[in-house]
Design a protein around this motif. Structure first.
Motif, PDB file in Angstrom:
ATOM      1  N   SER A   1       8.511   5.556 -17.530  1.00  0.00           N
ATOM      2  CA  SER A   1       7.870   4.647 -16.573  1.00  0.00           C
ATOM      3  C   SER A   1       8.424   4.893 -15.177  1.00  0.00           C
ATOM      4  O   SER A   1       9.479   5.501 -15.013  1.00  0.00           O
ATOM      5  CB  SER A   1       8.105   3.189 -16.969  1.00  0.00           C
ATOM      6  OG  SER A   1       9.477   2.878 -16.893  1.00  0.00           O
TER       7      SER A   1
ATOM      8  N   ARG B   1       4.243   5.794  -5.357  1.00  0.00           N
ATOM      9  CA  ARG B   1       4.285   5.826  -6.819  1.00  0.00           C
ATOM     10  C   ARG B   1       3.187   6.727  -7.376  1.00  0.00           C
ATOM     11  O   ARG B   1       3.444   7.582  -8.227  1.00  0.00           O
ATOM     12  CB  ARG B   1       4.156   4.427  -7.402  1.00  0.00           C
ATOM     13  CG  ARG B   1       4.265   4.406  -8.912  1.00  0.00           C
ATOM     14  CD  ARG B   1       3.974   3.023  -9.506  1.00  0.00           C
ATOM     15  NE  ARG B   1       4.178   3.027 -10.932  1.00  0.00           N
ATOM     16  CZ  ARG B   1       3.347   3.579 -11.817  1.00  0.00           C
ATOM     17  NH1 ARG B   1       2.251   4.184 -11.416  1.00  0.00           N
ATOM     18  NH2 ARG B   1       3.611   3.544 -13.113  1.00  0.00           N
ATOM     19  N   ALA B   2       1.970   6.565  -6.888  1.00  0.00           N
ATOM     20  CA  ALA B   2       0.836   7.351  -7.398  1.00  0.00           C
ATOM     21  C   ALA B   2       1.032   8.846  -7.157  1.00  0.00           C
ATOM     22  O   ALA B   2       0.783   9.669  -8.049  1.00  0.00           O
ATOM     23  CB  ALA B   2      -0.459   6.872  -6.755  1.00  0.00           C
ATOM     24  N   GLU B   3       1.484   9.214  -5.972  1.00  0.00           N
ATOM     25  CA  GLU B   3       1.695  10.639  -5.664  1.00  0.00           C
ATOM     26  C   GLU B   3       2.856  11.215  -6.465  1.00  0.00           C
ATOM     27  O   GLU B   3       2.824  12.379  -6.863  1.00  0.00           O
ATOM     28  CB  GLU B   3       1.920  10.829  -4.166  1.00  0.00           C
ATOM     29  CG  GLU B   3       0.671  10.606  -3.329  1.00  0.00           C
ATOM     30  CD  GLU B   3      -0.455  11.561  -3.694  1.00  0.00           C
ATOM     31  OE1 GLU B   3      -0.209  12.771  -3.844  1.00  0.00           O
ATOM     32  OE2 GLU B   3      -1.598  11.080  -3.847  1.00  0.00           O
ATOM     33  N   THR B   4       3.873  10.408  -6.724  1.00  0.00           N
ATOM     34  CA  THR B   4       4.999  10.870  -7.534  1.00  0.00           C
ATOM     35  C   THR B   4       4.567  11.080  -8.981  1.00  0.00           C
ATOM     36  O   THR B   4       4.915  12.090  -9.597  1.00  0.00           O
ATOM     37  CB  THR B   4       6.172   9.871  -7.457  1.00  0.00           C
ATOM     38  OG1 THR B   4       6.561   9.737  -6.085  1.00  0.00           O
ATOM     39  CG2 THR B   4       7.347  10.336  -8.279  1.00  0.00           C
ATOM     40  N   VAL B   5       3.784  10.164  -9.519  1.00  0.00           N
ATOM     41  CA  VAL B   5       3.258  10.321 -10.881  1.00  0.00           C
ATOM     42  C   VAL B   5       2.443  11.606 -10.976  1.00  0.00           C
ATOM     43  O   VAL B   5       2.627  12.415 -11.892  1.00  0.00           O
ATOM     44  CB  VAL B   5       2.408   9.100 -11.292  1.00  0.00           C
ATOM     45  CG1 VAL B   5       1.604   9.386 -12.552  1.00  0.00           C
ATOM     46  CG2 VAL B   5       3.291   7.881 -11.484  1.00  0.00           C
ATOM     47  N   LYS B   6       1.569  11.829 -10.007  1.00  0.00           N
ATOM     48  CA  LYS B   6       0.740  13.032  -9.996  1.00  0.00           C
ATOM     49  C   LYS B   6       1.602  14.289  -9.919  1.00  0.00           C
ATOM     50  O   LYS B   6       1.402  15.240 -10.670  1.00  0.00           O
ATOM     51  CB  LYS B   6      -0.232  12.987  -8.816  1.00  0.00           C
ATOM     52  CG  LYS B   6      -1.160  14.168  -8.705  1.00  0.00           C
ATOM     53  CD  LYS B   6      -2.077  14.025  -7.492  1.00  0.00           C
ATOM     54  CE  LYS B   6      -2.997  15.189  -7.320  1.00  0.00           C
ATOM     55  NZ  LYS B   6      -2.346  16.429  -6.963  1.00  0.00           N
TER      56      LYS B   6
ATOM     57  N   THR C   1       0.828  -1.209   0.000  1.00  0.00           N
ATOM     58  CA  THR C   1       0.000   0.000   0.000  1.00  0.00           C
ATOM     59  C   THR C   1       0.857   1.251   0.000  1.00  0.00           C
ATOM     60  O   THR C   1       0.602   2.193  -0.764  1.00  0.00           O
ATOM     61  CB  THR C   1      -0.924   0.008   1.234  1.00  0.00           C
ATOM     62  OG1 THR C   1      -1.720  -1.179   1.221  1.00  0.00           O
ATOM     63  CG2 THR C   1      -1.820   1.226   1.254  1.00  0.00           C
TER      64      THR C   1
ATOM     65  N   ARG D   1       4.043   1.519  -0.942  1.00  0.00           N
ATOM     66  CA  ARG D   1       4.773   1.568  -2.216  1.00  0.00           C
ATOM     67  C   ARG D   1       3.894   2.139  -3.321  1.00  0.00           C
ATOM     68  O   ARG D   1       4.297   3.045  -4.058  1.00  0.00           O
ATOM     69  CB  ARG D   1       5.235   0.155  -2.595  1.00  0.00           C
ATOM     70  CG  ARG D   1       5.936   0.071  -3.942  1.00  0.00           C
ATOM     71  CD  ARG D   1       5.953  -1.343  -4.468  1.00  0.00           C
ATOM     72  NE  ARG D   1       4.595  -1.746  -4.823  1.00  0.00           N
ATOM     73  CZ  ARG D   1       4.232  -3.002  -5.021  1.00  0.00           C
ATOM     74  NH1 ARG D   1       5.089  -3.986  -4.884  1.00  0.00           N
ATOM     75  NH2 ARG D   1       2.992  -3.286  -5.354  1.00  0.00           N
ATOM     76  N   ASP D   2       2.672   1.648  -3.414  1.00  0.00           N
ATOM     77  CA  ASP D   2       1.757   2.111  -4.457  1.00  0.00           C
ATOM     78  C   ASP D   2       1.345   3.563  -4.249  1.00  0.00           C
ATOM     79  O   ASP D   2       1.194   4.316  -5.212  1.00  0.00           O
ATOM     80  CB  ASP D   2       0.527   1.212  -4.512  1.00  0.00           C
ATOM     81  CG  ASP D   2       0.863  -0.214  -4.958  1.00  0.00           C
ATOM     82  OD1 ASP D   2       1.968  -0.426  -5.509  1.00  0.00           O
ATOM     83  OD2 ASP D   2       0.025  -1.103  -4.744  1.00  0.00           O
ATOM     84  N   ALA D   3       1.182   3.975  -2.990  1.00  0.00           N
ATOM     85  CA  ALA D   3       0.824   5.371  -2.696  1.00  0.00           C
ATOM     86  C   ALA D   3       1.964   6.314  -3.073  1.00  0.00           C
ATOM     87  O   ALA D   3       1.733   7.377  -3.656  1.00  0.00           O
ATOM     88  CB  ALA D   3       0.468   5.528  -1.218  1.00  0.00           C
TER      89      ALA D   3
ATOM     90  N   LYS E   1       3.516  14.926 -13.234  1.00  0.00           N
ATOM     91  CA  LYS E   1       2.609  15.415 -14.283  1.00  0.00           C
ATOM     92  C   LYS E   1       2.200  16.855 -14.020  1.00  0.00           C
ATOM     93  O   LYS E   1       2.148  17.663 -14.945  1.00  0.00           O
ATOM     94  CB  LYS E   1       1.390  14.507 -14.393  1.00  0.00           C
ATOM     95  CG  LYS E   1       1.718  13.186 -15.045  1.00  0.00           C
ATOM     96  CD  LYS E   1       0.505  12.316 -15.243  1.00  0.00           C
ATOM     97  CE  LYS E   1       0.909  11.017 -15.935  1.00  0.00           C
ATOM     98  NZ  LYS E   1      -0.227  10.127 -16.153  1.00  0.00           N
TER      99      LYS E   1
END
Length: 103
Positions: free
Chosen positions: A44, A28-33, A22, A24-26, A36
């Motif tokens: 990737s 990654r998601a916040e870094t992608v956001k 959880t 790790r995925d959080a 962008k």
């Protein structure tokens, strides 16, 4: 524009094993956001987690943000200068907010 591969590693206290995926995925998601929102392109992002580490491998990220232009409208000319041609408080306040001077 040149591209780079970046390894981001976050060391921390021991994380609960059940939370690793959880977290790790959080991350990654916040870094992608964030990337962008900042206008940085990348190929990737690979995310990793261990009990004392969270890590991201960001592949082919832009070396810098693209140049942008922003327009800020100040007060109307009639409100910016008094009868003697001197800047009014409205113009001075606008310029102070933009970090510039009359010069």
């Amino acid at each position: 524009m040149s591209k780079h591969t970046v390894l981001f590693e976050l060391g921390c206290e021991e994380l609960p094993p059940k939370s690793l995926k959880t977290l790790r995925d959080a991350l990654r998601a916040e870094t992608v956001k964030g990337l962008k929102d900042a206008g940085l392109n990348f190929a990737s992002i690979e995310a990793y987690a261990a009990p004392r580490r969270l890590a991201l491998k960001i592949v082919d990220i832009d070396a810098a943000q693209a140049d942008t232009q922003k327009r800020f409208d100040g007060p109307a000319v009639q409100a910016a200068y008094d009868a003697e041609g001197k800047p009014t408080k409205a113009l001075e306040g606008f310029m102070r907010g933009q970090g510039i001077t009359v010069d």
